[in-house]
Every structure is written in C-alpha cells, then in structure tokens.
Design a protein around this motif. Structure first.
Motif, PDB file in Angstrom:
ATOM      1  N   UNK A 229      33.557  27.491  49.036  1.00 30.40           N
ATOM      2  CA  UNK A 229      32.752  28.384  48.199  1.00 30.40           C
ATOM      3  C   UNK A 229      32.995  29.849  48.541  1.00 30.40           C
ATOM      4  N   UNK A 230      33.299  30.129  49.810  1.00 30.48           N
ATOM      5  CA  UNK A 230      33.640  31.501  50.177  1.00 30.48           C
ATOM      6  C   UNK A 230      34.944  31.925  49.514  1.00 30.48           C
ATOM      7  N   UNK A 231      35.915  31.022  49.499  1.00 31.03           N
ATOM      8  CA  UNK A 231      37.195  31.335  48.844  1.00 31.03           C
ATOM      9  C   UNK A 231      36.990  31.529  47.339  1.00 31.03           C
ATOM     10  N   UNK A 232      36.182  30.696  46.744  1.00 23.06           N
ATOM     11  CA  UNK A 232      35.900  30.830  45.307  1.00 23.06           C
ATOM     12  C   UNK A 232      35.272  32.195  45.025  1.00 23.06           C
ATOM     13  N   UNK A 233      34.372  32.616  45.906  1.00 21.94           N
ATOM     14  CA  UNK A 233      33.712  33.903  45.744  1.00 21.94           C
ATOM     15  C   UNK A 233      34.712  35.058  45.864  1.00 21.94           C
ATOM     16  N   UNK A 234      35.715  34.903  46.727  1.00 21.62           N
ATOM     17  CA  UNK A 234      36.729  35.949  46.877  1.00 21.62           C
ATOM     18  C   UNK A 234      37.503  36.126  45.574  1.00 21.62           C
ATOM     19  N   UNK A 235      37.894  35.026  44.925  1.00 19.67           N
ATOM     20  CA  UNK A 235      38.579  35.139  43.632  1.00 19.67           C
ATOM     21  C   UNK A 235      37.703  35.880  42.617  1.00 19.67           C
ATOM     22  N   UNK A 236      36.432  35.534  42.605  1.00 20.97           N
ATOM     23  CA  UNK A 236      35.500  36.189  41.676  1.00 20.97           C
ATOM     24  C   UNK A 236      35.400  37.682  41.980  1.00 20.97           C
ATOM     25  N   UNK A 237      35.208  38.014  43.244  1.00 22.38           N
ATOM     26  CA  UNK A 237      35.057  39.417  43.627  1.00 22.38           C
ATOM     27  C   UNK A 237      36.344  40.196  43.386  1.00 22.38           C
ATOM     28  N   UNK A 238      37.486  39.602  43.710  1.00 20.97           N
ATOM     29  CA  UNK A 238      38.765  40.283  43.500  1.00 20.97           C
ATOM     30  C   UNK A 238      38.928  40.671  42.030  1.00 20.97           C
ATOM     31  N   UNK A 239      38.682  39.722  41.139  1.00 16.92           N
ATOM     32  CA  UNK A 239      38.895  39.968  39.711  1.00 16.92           C
ATOM     33  C   UNK A 239      37.860  40.923  39.132  1.00 16.92           C
ATOM     34  N   UNK A 240      36.598  40.751  39.474  1.00 14.84           N
ATOM     35  CA  UNK A 240      35.573  41.635  38.905  1.00 14.84           C
ATOM     36  C   UNK A 240      35.726  43.069  39.409  1.00 14.84           C
ATOM     37  N   UNK A 241      36.095  43.218  40.670  1.00  9.75           N
ATOM     38  CA  UNK A 241      36.315  44.570  41.189  1.00  9.75           C
ATOM     39  C   UNK A 241      37.534  45.214  40.532  1.00  9.75           C
ATOM     40  N   UNK A 242      38.548  44.421  40.318  1.00 11.53           N
ATOM     41  CA  UNK A 242      39.774  44.952  39.718  1.00 11.53           C
ATOM     42  C   UNK A 242      39.536  45.362  38.257  1.00 11.53           C
ATOM     43  N   UNK A 243      38.762  44.559  37.551  1.00 12.48           N
ATOM     44  CA  UNK A 243      38.431  44.898  36.163  1.00 12.48           C
ATOM     45  C   UNK A 243      37.597  46.179  36.121  1.00 12.48           C
ATOM     46  N   UNK A 244      36.610  46.283  37.015  1.00 13.99           N
ATOM     47  CA  UNK A 244      35.753  47.472  37.039  1.00 13.99           C
ATOM     48  C   UNK A 244      36.551  48.740  37.334  1.00 13.99           C
ATOM     49  N   UNK A 245      37.612  48.605  38.120  1.00 13.32           N
ATOM     50  CA  UNK A 245      38.449  49.751  38.485  1.00 13.32           C
ATOM     51  C   UNK A 245      39.786  49.720  37.758  1.00 13.32           C
ATOM     52  N   UNK A 246      39.786  49.242  36.531  1.00 12.12           N
ATOM     53  CA  UNK A 246      41.039  49.031  35.799  1.00 12.12           C
ATOM     54  C   UNK A 246      41.835  50.310  35.577  1.00 12.12           C
ATOM     55  N   UNK A 247      41.187  51.478  35.662  1.00 16.69           N
ATOM     56  CA  UNK A 247      41.937  52.729  35.471  1.00 16.69           C
ATOM     57  C   UNK A 247      43.051  52.861  36.498  1.00 16.69           C
ATOM     58  N   UNK A 248      42.896  52.199  37.649  1.00 17.25           N
ATOM     59  CA  UNK A 248      43.919  52.265  38.689  1.00 17.25           C
ATOM     60  C   UNK A 248      45.223  51.650  38.209  1.00 17.25           C
TER      61      UNK A 248
END
Length: 258
Positions: A229-248
């Motif tokens: 579940x920790x690994x699953x959460x990392x995938x979620x956090x990686x993608x949501x953070x990347x989308x939020x900072x998509x200007x990068x």
C-alpha cells in the motif's frame, strides 16, 4: 456526478501462439479462454512486474485521456501451461510467469505508425507529447514509435518503459518535479504546437480521484509484499504531484521544440 472506477477483465491463457521477438521482454501472441488473441506481457520477463505496472498505468491514463488503446486484461497463467514448449528460453519465461500477467487485445492487421506516411494533426501530437512527458515515457521515438494504425485510426501501445522512477525508489519526490529532457527524442515533438492548450484540458481530466482509481487497479501481488500500500501511494503521489506541477515538463517541451 459519476465516480470513475475502471475495471479490467481477467482471462485465462489457453494457448501460446508465437513469440514477438522485439526488445528484451519477449512478449507473445496468446489465446485466452474468451477465444480472443492477446499480446501477452510476462511478469517473469526482464523488466518484470514494474514494466507491467507502467503498462497498466500508462494504458489506462491514455484511455481516460481519450486515446485509442487496445483493451488491457489481466491474464492468468497456470502452472501446467507451457510444459510442452520446446524452446528452453520460452519455457523458462513461462515458468517464471505463473500467476497474473498483463495482456493487450491483439489488433490483427495493424501496421506500425510511420511519421513519413501518416500525418498527425498538431492537437493530437500535442496531446500524446503531453501524456508521455507526464509519464516519463522514453519509448515513443522515431526508431520505435509504439503506435499502430488500425482501421485508419491511431492506436497507442507499449507503455512499459514509462514511470522509470520506480526502478529506483530513491528521491521519487524530486523525480516527480523534474522536467523530462528525453522528450527531445519524441517522434511527434515537432508537431506539438498546442501543448499549453492541451495542458489545461488534460489537467482538468486527470483529477486526483481519477489517478487514485487507476493506481488502485495494480494487483497487490505486483507490489512489494512488505509495503504494497505504501508503494501504491507513491505511484499516486508521483502522478498527482507531477500533474499539479505540469508547467515544469510543458516548459521542457517548449524548450526542446525551440
């Protein structure tokens, strides 16, 4: 408001048809108990379960964004399967892949996308480039486009090389915020002139709820037994953070085009 809840069917592999000797993962065309043919990706192949996770997430993100992607299914491989396979390498692969694998519906008669032959409009090109920059997909180059033309329509395949941060879990937070410099090699980069428009549209589609639903598709036994579940959460956090900072990564696309 309807809740997005994607589901994948599960099929049982009944017949190994032929290997597809492209790359190191040795996928195969196989038949399942629903009488359909699939391109089967094996958990026992070189890149292992991480390639299957990237394939699953990438394929379902693409589908949610409106791209044509062959149906993905979980494909169960029985312990008795492949005992009569004469090729020792393939037999070892089948033995190492007992359990749940991933398969894509086989598009019979599809041809490999050739940018010289088939023109992609600038909006579609921008959409594909944006998605691949989000997913850090290194495998959509002129040498290996991972796109097919089937019934005169463009289909996206093979996202197993995406999300390469998970091959080393160190500093995943930092990796989520990095530009994707490999976008310079993308086969459609020169046509991606509408990347800012696409950015606004796609960020509205890929909400945290959508990402959570896609990540929840990952079978627990594809993740670490100790901290699935920790690994699953990392995938979620990686993608949501990347989308939020998509200007990068959008700025990196624009820089590469310039």
């Amino acid at each position: 408001m309807s809740i997005f809840k994607p589901e994948l069917r599960t099929v049982n592999v009944t017949r190994y048809v032929t290997p597809l000797r492209e790359g190191g993962s040795l996928p195969a065309i196989a038949e399942a108990d629903d009488d359909f043919l699939y391109v089967l990706k094996f958990r026992g192949a070189g890149q292992g379960l991480k390639a299957l996770i990237a394939e699953l997430i990438g394929g379902e993100v693409a589908r949610k964004l409106g791209f044509k992607v062959p149906e993905l299914v979980f494909a169960n491989l029985d312990t008795a399967f492949g005992r009569t396979e004469p090729d020792e390498e393939i037999q070892d692969l089948l033995k190492a892949s007992v359990g749940l694998n991933l398969a894509l519906h086989y598009l019979s008669g599809a041809i490999t996308f050739d940018p010289v032959v088939t023109q992609v409009d600038e909006k579609t090109a921008s959409q594909i480039v944006w998605m691949d920059a989000l997913l850090t997909n290194v495998d959509r180059t002129a040498r290996n486009t991972n796109m097919l033309v089937w019934h005169k329509e463009l289909w996206l395949i093979d996202h197993g090389a995406a999300l390469y941060f998970h091959h080393s879990w160190d500093n995943w937070e930092e990796q989520a915020m990095r530009p994707f410099v490999q976008i310079k090699d993308h086969v459609l980069l020169s046509c991606a002139s509408e990347i800012e428009t696409v950015d606004k549209e796609f960020k509205a589609i890929l909400t945290p709820e959508v990402i959570k639903a896609i990540v929840n598709l990952i079978p627990s036994d594809w993740l670490s037994e100790d901290d699935a579940e920790e690994r699953r959460e990392v995938y979620y956090q990686f993608l949501t953070r990347r989308i939020a900072a998509s200007e990068v990564f959008v700025k990196e696309v624009q820089r590469a085009r310039a």
